[in-house]
Design a protein around this motif. Structure first.
Motif, PDB file in Angstrom:
ATOM      1  N   TYR A  72       0.857  -1.164   0.011  1.00  0.00           N
ATOM      2  CA  TYR A  72      -0.011   0.110  -0.187  1.00  0.00           C
ATOM      3  C   TYR A  72       0.961   1.444   0.010  1.00  0.00           C
ATOM      4  N   ILE A  73       1.962   0.991   0.534  1.00  0.00           N
ATOM      5  CA  ILE A  73       3.028   2.269   0.589  1.00  0.00           C
ATOM      6  C   ILE A  73       3.418   2.704  -0.776  1.00  0.00           C
ATOM      7  N   GLU A  74       3.786   1.428  -1.669  1.00  0.00           N
ATOM      8  CA  GLU A  74       4.412   1.398  -2.893  1.00  0.00           C
ATOM      9  C   GLU A  74       3.933   0.288  -3.782  1.00  0.00           C
ATOM     10  N   PRO A  75       2.485   0.544  -4.217  1.00  0.00           N
ATOM     11  CA  PRO A  75       1.731  -0.535  -4.756  1.00  0.00           C
ATOM     12  C   PRO A  75       2.597  -0.758  -6.062  1.00  0.00           C
ATOM     13  N   THR A  76       3.250   0.007  -6.965  1.00  0.00           N
ATOM     14  CA  THR A  76       3.820  -0.584  -7.958  1.00  0.00           C
ATOM     15  C   THR A  76       5.446  -0.798  -7.879  1.00  0.00           C
ATOM     16  N   ASP A  77       5.573  -1.077  -6.731  1.00  0.00           N
ATOM     17  CA  ASP A  77       7.314  -1.466  -6.589  1.00  0.00           C
ATOM     18  C   ASP A  77       7.376  -2.834  -7.102  1.00  0.00           C
ATOM     19  N   PRO A  78       8.362  -3.210  -8.282  1.00  0.00           N
ATOM     20  CA  PRO A  78       8.504  -4.360  -8.593  1.00  0.00           C
ATOM     21  C   PRO A  78       8.975  -5.184  -7.870  1.00  0.00           C
ATOM     22  N   ALA A  79       9.561  -4.993  -6.731  1.00  0.00           N
ATOM     23  CA  ALA A  79      10.208  -5.849  -5.832  1.00  0.00           C
ATOM     24  C   ALA A  79       9.137  -6.685  -4.929  1.00  0.00           C
ATOM     25  N   LEU A  80       7.732  -6.215  -5.092  1.00  0.00           N
ATOM     26  CA  LEU A  80       6.799  -6.886  -4.509  1.00  0.00           C
ATOM     27  C   LEU A  80       6.604  -8.319  -4.835  1.00  0.00           C
ATOM     28  N   SER A  81       7.088  -8.353  -6.322  1.00  0.00           N
ATOM     29  CA  SER A  81       6.889  -9.718  -6.865  1.00  0.00           C
ATOM     30  C   SER A  81       8.093 -10.475  -7.288  1.00  0.00           C
ATOM     31  N   ASP A  82       9.118  -9.758  -7.438  1.00  0.00           N
ATOM     32  CA  ASP A  82      10.361 -10.034  -7.966  1.00  0.00           C
ATOM     33  C   ASP A  82      11.468 -10.093  -6.839  1.00  0.00           C
ATOM     34  N   ARG A  83      11.982 -11.421  -6.554  1.00  0.00           N
ATOM     35  CA  ARG A  83      12.805 -11.621  -5.217  1.00  0.00           C
ATOM     36  C   ARG A  83      14.207 -11.295  -5.652  1.00  0.00           C
TER      37      ARG A  83
ATOM     38  N   ILE B 208      14.796  -8.441  -6.703  1.00  0.00           N
ATOM     39  CA  ILE B 208      15.242  -7.184  -6.276  1.00  0.00           C
ATOM     40  C   ILE B 208      15.177  -6.944  -4.667  1.00  0.00           C
ATOM     41  N   ARG B 209      16.379  -6.180  -4.219  1.00  0.00           N
ATOM     42  CA  ARG B 209      16.490  -6.070  -2.692  1.00  0.00           C
ATOM     43  C   ARG B 209      16.477  -4.809  -2.572  1.00  0.00           C
ATOM     44  N   ARG B 210      15.684  -4.329  -1.475  1.00  0.00           N
ATOM     45  CA  ARG B 210      15.666  -2.961  -0.863  1.00  0.00           C
ATOM     46  C   ARG B 210      16.396  -2.871   0.387  1.00  0.00           C
ATOM     47  N   ARG B 211      16.858  -1.569   0.354  1.00  0.00           N
ATOM     48  CA  ARG B 211      17.762  -1.214   1.258  1.00  0.00           C
ATOM     49  C   ARG B 211      16.913  -0.678   2.514  1.00  0.00           C
ATOM     50  N   HIS B 212      17.430  -1.394   3.800  1.00  0.00           N
ATOM     51  CA  HIS B 212      16.797  -1.037   4.940  1.00  0.00           C
ATOM     52  C   HIS B 212      17.793  -0.293   6.012  1.00  0.00           C
ATOM     53  N   THR B 213      17.429   0.703   6.522  1.00  0.00           N
ATOM     54  CA  THR B 213      18.189   1.617   7.416  1.00  0.00           C
ATOM     55  C   THR B 213      17.584   1.651   8.779  1.00  0.00           C
ATOM     56  N   ILE B 214      18.227   1.160   9.891  1.00  0.00           N
ATOM     57  CA  ILE B 214      17.674   1.327  11.118  1.00  0.00           C
ATOM     58  C   ILE B 214      18.294   2.497  11.838  1.00  0.00           C
ATOM     59  N   VAL B 215      17.918   3.426  12.415  1.00  0.00           N
ATOM     60  CA  VAL B 215      18.717   4.537  13.036  1.00  0.00           C
ATOM     61  C   VAL B 215      18.329   4.345  14.505  1.00  0.00           C
ATOM     62  N   PHE B 216      19.176   4.430  15.283  1.00  0.00           N
ATOM     63  CA  PHE B 216      19.353   4.292  16.720  1.00  0.00           C
ATOM     64  C   PHE B 216      19.710   5.763  17.304  1.00  0.00           C
ATOM     65  N   THR B 217      18.908   6.363  18.066  1.00  0.00           N
ATOM     66  CA  THR B 217      19.115   7.601  19.171  1.00  0.00           C
ATOM     67  C   THR B 217      18.851   7.269  20.282  1.00  0.00           C
TER      68      THR B 217
ATOM     69  N   ASP C 188      12.292   4.770  -6.054  1.00  0.00           N
ATOM     70  CA  ASP C 188      13.004   6.130  -6.634  1.00  0.00           C
ATOM     71  C   ASP C 188      14.121   6.450  -5.912  1.00  0.00           C
ATOM     72  N   GLY C 189      14.540   5.798  -4.927  1.00  0.00           N
ATOM     73  CA  GLY C 189      15.743   6.130  -4.264  1.00  0.00           C
ATOM     74  C   GLY C 189      15.424   6.849  -2.881  1.00  0.00           C
ATOM     75  N   THR C 190      14.283   7.252  -2.537  1.00  0.00           N
ATOM     76  CA  THR C 190      14.113   7.940  -1.577  1.00  0.00           C
ATOM     77  C   THR C 190      13.686   6.874  -0.431  1.00  0.00           C
ATOM     78  N   TYR C 191      13.458   7.357   0.800  1.00  0.00           N
ATOM     79  CA  TYR C 191      13.259   6.434   1.807  1.00  0.00           C
ATOM     80  C   TYR C 191      11.751   6.635   2.662  1.00  0.00           C
ATOM     81  N   ASP C 192      11.027   5.478   2.794  1.00  0.00           N
ATOM     82  CA  ASP C 192       9.765   5.527   3.528  1.00  0.00           C
ATOM     83  C   ASP C 192      10.344   5.250   5.050  1.00  0.00           C
ATOM     84  N   ARG C 193       9.821   6.030   6.045  1.00  0.00           N
ATOM     85  CA  ARG C 193      10.476   6.193   7.514  1.00  0.00           C
ATOM     86  C   ARG C 193       9.344   5.936   8.296  1.00  0.00           C
ATOM     87  N   TYR C 194       9.732   4.869   9.177  1.00  0.00           N
ATOM     88  CA  TYR C 194       8.846   4.950  10.597  1.00  0.00           C
ATOM     89  C   TYR C 194       9.560   4.882  11.715  1.00  0.00           C
TER      90      TYR C 194
END
Length: 429
Positions: free
Chosen positions: A212-223, A225-234, A246-252
């Motif tokens: 739902y965040i990225e409904p057209t992301d081809p990585a949803l069905s093509d294994r 394709i790897r997506r970068r995960h970045t975990i930030v600890f403060t 598109d190279g930007t990041y969705d942040r939680y």
């Protein structure tokens, strides 16, 4: 990078252009077929299946894992056969390298299985820190998911899961659990003060699914394709970012008002498989990993010297009190702060006895018993600190013995236990 500089970098951007990673693993290697020989020697690899080992050479039914026998990418696959025995020297077949990245996988072989791999070095995120890795999305893959468990080395449990799942080891007292669920949701949990299910201070889930965040992301069905995960600890926040097409990041973001309960620990990357074939998921049980990195000083580095033997003082019924079995580990050196680590199956409180190199016999306890404090029915991690003088350069003998039966156990529980994943850990500092 000094902590002040790292904090300034994070204030400017949560991408990785200004970060200095002090640990990096890129899994370089392009073999002709799936191989364990290209796995990094600086990592450990563990597999935990829920039931007991049955015999001295336990193996399970084969299942399909991504990449063909010639390493051709998905949807090509090859068959993998897992066992109870896995370590850094002899990794399980469920871990392998193809095309300059690493796979972890687990099929429906015994109801519930947990795999784990981790660098033999601690991640220090005091003040601020960043953990980063690339992995496929694998959307809609029922009953198979991955998580990252961060915990102090002294509390490491390699087979831990949520207490309501059908496996016997729960999370350690101090833990950060980052879960990417089968429906592509992110959860951030933090606990301290008591082993799970107690001690949780943060338990938050991003209810937005990636489709739902990225409904057209081809990585949803093509294994592939790897997506970068970045975990930030403060000090008072954990942020989980996922790279978008598109190279930007969705942040939680999850706020931790009371502060993180610890600031240094091992990073265990884990695959969970819970009867995936029940929901028709028999061929999407592989995760593709690359570029595992984290910031911070180089601390807590250790070597592990292992045996691939299974100590089997267990059967389909009780074994005799006083029975013994030995295992041997050869080490090239002695060193500071030696630790014996492994997993026990079927431990009764006070019944697991160990003598190292003919020395004093001692009782081995898992890091956590069941609620009655009397037993563990499945595999549980244990850790024993020993003096350097107890070890020798060369072969070290471990004599295991079935001790007296504790009065607290019911009559139907059998005497005896098994040991796997046995290793000697020696600090390099």
């Amino acid at each position: 990078m000094k902590r002040t500089a790292l904090t300034a970098c994070l204030a400017l951007t949560l991408t990785q252009g200004c970060l200095e990673f002090t640990y990096t693993e890129t899994f370089d290697g392009d073999p002709a077929g799936p191989t364990q020989s290209a796995l990094p020697a600086s990592m450990d690899f563990s597999v935990t299946h829920r039931t007991h080992p049955r015999d001295h050479n336990p193996t399970f039914e084969q299942y399909p894992a991504d990449h063909g026998s010639d390493c051709a990418g998905p949807p090509n696959q090859h068959l993998v056969q897992t066992s109870h025995l896995s370590n850094g020297t002899n990794p399980d077949e469920s871990f392998f390298v193809c095309k300059n990245h690493m796979m972890s996988s687990m099929g429906d072989v015994e109801g519930y299985s947990v795999t784990a791999f981790w660098p033999r070095r601690e991640f220090d995120f005091s003040g601020a820190g960043v953990l980063s890795f690339d992995v496929n999305i694998n959307d809609r893959h029922p009953r198979v998911w991955w998580e990252v468990l961060i915990t102090p080395r002294a509390q490491m449990k390699v087979g831990a899961a949520q207490e309501w799942l059908p496996i016997d080891e729960t999370y350690p007292e101090d833990r950060i659990v980052l879960t990417f669920h089968q429906n592509s949701r992110r959860s951030i949990q933090i606990g301290t003060g008591a082993v799970a299910p107690d001690g949780w201070i943060i338990d938050e889930t991003d209810w937005r699914e990636w489709r739902y965040i990225e409904p057209t992301d081809p990585a949803l069905s093509d294994r592939r394709i790897r997506r970068r995960h970045t975990i930030v600890f403060t000090d008072n926040r954990v942020s989980w970012l996922i790279e978008k097409p598109d190279g930007t990041y969705d942040r939680y973001d999850v706020d931790v008002p009371m502060g993180l309960p610890f600031s240094r620990g091992l990073v265990l990357v884990k695959t969970h498989a819970y009867t995936p074939e029940k929901d028709g998921n028999f061929d999407k049980t592989t995760f593709h990993w690359d570029n595992i990195r984290f910031t911070g000083p180089e601390v807590g580095v250790y070597d592990a010297f292992e045996t691939n033997e299974l100590v089997y003082l267990q059967a389909n019924g009780s074994r005799a009190i006083g029975e013994t079995e030995t295992a041997s580990i050869t080490i090239p050196r002695t060193g500071p702060n030696p630790v014996v680590f492994g997993q026990i199956h079927g431990a009764l409180n006070g019944q697991v006895l160990l003598r190292i190199n003919g020395g004093t016999q001692r009782t081995i306890h898992p890091l956590h018993y069941s609620d009655d404090g009397c037993s563990t029915s499945g595999w549980a991690s244990f850790r024993l600190e020993v003096a350097p003088s107890e070890l020798v350069v060369g072969a070290n003998t471990f004599e295991w013995e079935i001790g007296p039966r504790p009065a607290c156990v019911p009559d139907w529980m059998w005497d005896g236990f098994s040991i796997k994943g046995l290793e000697i850990q020696l600090d390099t500092e």
